[in-house]
Design an enzyme around this catalytic site. Structure first.
Site, mmCIF file in Angstrom:
data_model
loop_
_atom_site.group_PDB
_atom_site.id
_atom_site.type_symbol
_atom_site.label_atom_id
_atom_site.label_comp_id
_atom_site.label_asym_id
_atom_site.label_seq_id
_atom_site.Cartn_x
_atom_site.Cartn_y
_atom_site.Cartn_z
ATOM 1 N N ARG A 1 0.853 -0.894 0.287
ATOM 2 C CA ARG A 1 -0.056 -0.225 -0.042
ATOM 3 C C ARG A 1 0.902 0.749 0.233
ATOM 4 N NH1 ARG A 1 -4.578 0.982 4.786
ATOM 5 N NH2 ARG A 1 -2.416 1.002 5.885
ATOM 6 N N THR B 1 -1.290 7.463 -0.988
ATOM 7 C CA THR B 1 -1.994 8.074 -1.798
ATOM 8 C C THR B 1 -3.022 6.626 -0.324
ATOM 9 O OG1 THR B 1 -1.634 5.919 -3.589
ATOM 10 C CG2 THR B 1 -0.950 8.056 -3.992
ATOM 11 N N ASP C 1 0.124 -3.278 12.961
ATOM 12 C CA ASP C 1 -0.008 -4.047 11.222
ATOM 13 C C ASP C 1 0.203 -4.909 11.721
ATOM 14 O OD1 ASP C 1 2.277 -4.641 9.332
ATOM 15 O OD2 ASP C 1 1.959 -2.138 8.274
ATOM 16 N N ASP D 1 4.545 -6.385 10.098
ATOM 17 C CA ASP D 1 5.402 -6.153 11.045
ATOM 18 C C ASP D 1 5.453 -7.196 12.470
ATOM 19 O OD1 ASP D 1 5.882 -4.493 9.526
ATOM 20 O OD2 ASP D 1 5.325 -2.387 11.056
#
Length: 207
Positions: free
Chosen positions: A103, A107, A199, A202
């Site tokens: 991602r 944006t 995340d 992560d």
């Protein structure tokens, strides 16, 4: 929500609570993702087609059923990798085809960087594996790729979904069922699911 199936299983709720906890270390986090993936895929594959077969037990012939459809697992790199092992334990004959997306943090749009699908489909059912359905951009792009590949029976299997991601995926592909452990409240300004679990990539890989 039409075609959205958040799990109501007590074991899923229990394990998801431990997964959310920020104190959960990467090793335990990976174990929980594997276990949750197996539980969710059990629910997501309840409608797979079978055909009758006969086998010989030590005592007599027995009528049974065998899977009639060839299944493909499509983990979206990198976080989707954490779900593969749990699913593979239940369906060791499933093919695994990786699709890499990240991602763009500016944006919030998906950027595809890896796709090694063969020219023609080798499976009849594709199960997209991705822990977090956040903005929905990666999921929509992945379904686009699989439909262009020639597969029509596609399911999304994840851990947590945001309403925004669900709406985006359903708007683009209303025929794709969404199986998750939970539907959370909303996305924050950075496109992360709240309350979520942070995340997933992560926390899986300790980065």
């Amino acid at each position: 929500m039409h075609n959205v199936f958040p799990s109501t299983h007590p074991l899923v709720k229990h394990k998801l609570t431990k997964l959310r906890d920020q104190r959960t270390e990467p090793k335990k986090f990976r174990e929980l993702v594997r276990e949750l993936s197996a539980l969710l895929i059990y629910e997501a594959t309840a409608d797979l087609t079978t055909h009758p077969v006969q086998v010989q037990t030590p005592l007599a012939a027995a009528q049974g059923e065998d899977l009639a459809e060839k299944i493909g697992l499509i983990p979206i790199l990198r976080a989707g990798l954490g779900m593969v092992e749990g699913v593979w334990e239940l369906m060791p004959s499933a093919e695994v085809w990786h699709i890499g997306m990240y991602r763009d943090e500016r944006t919030l749009k998906p950027v595809a960087y890896y796709n090694k699908l063969p020219v023609h489909p080798t499976v009849g059912v594709c199960l997209i594996l991705d822990p977090m359905l956040a903005t929905g951009g990666s999921a929509v792009a992945c379904v686009d790729i699989l439909k262009n590949w020639g597969v029509s029976k596609i399911k999304y299997v994840g851990l947590i979904a945001a309403p925004e991601g669900i709406q985006r995926l359903q708007t683009a592909h209303p025929d794709v069922p969404i199986h998750v452990a939970a539907v959370d409240d909303h996305l924050d300004a950075n496109g992360y699911i709240v309350p979520g679990l942070g995340d997933a990539g992560d926390r899986l890989f300790g980065t």
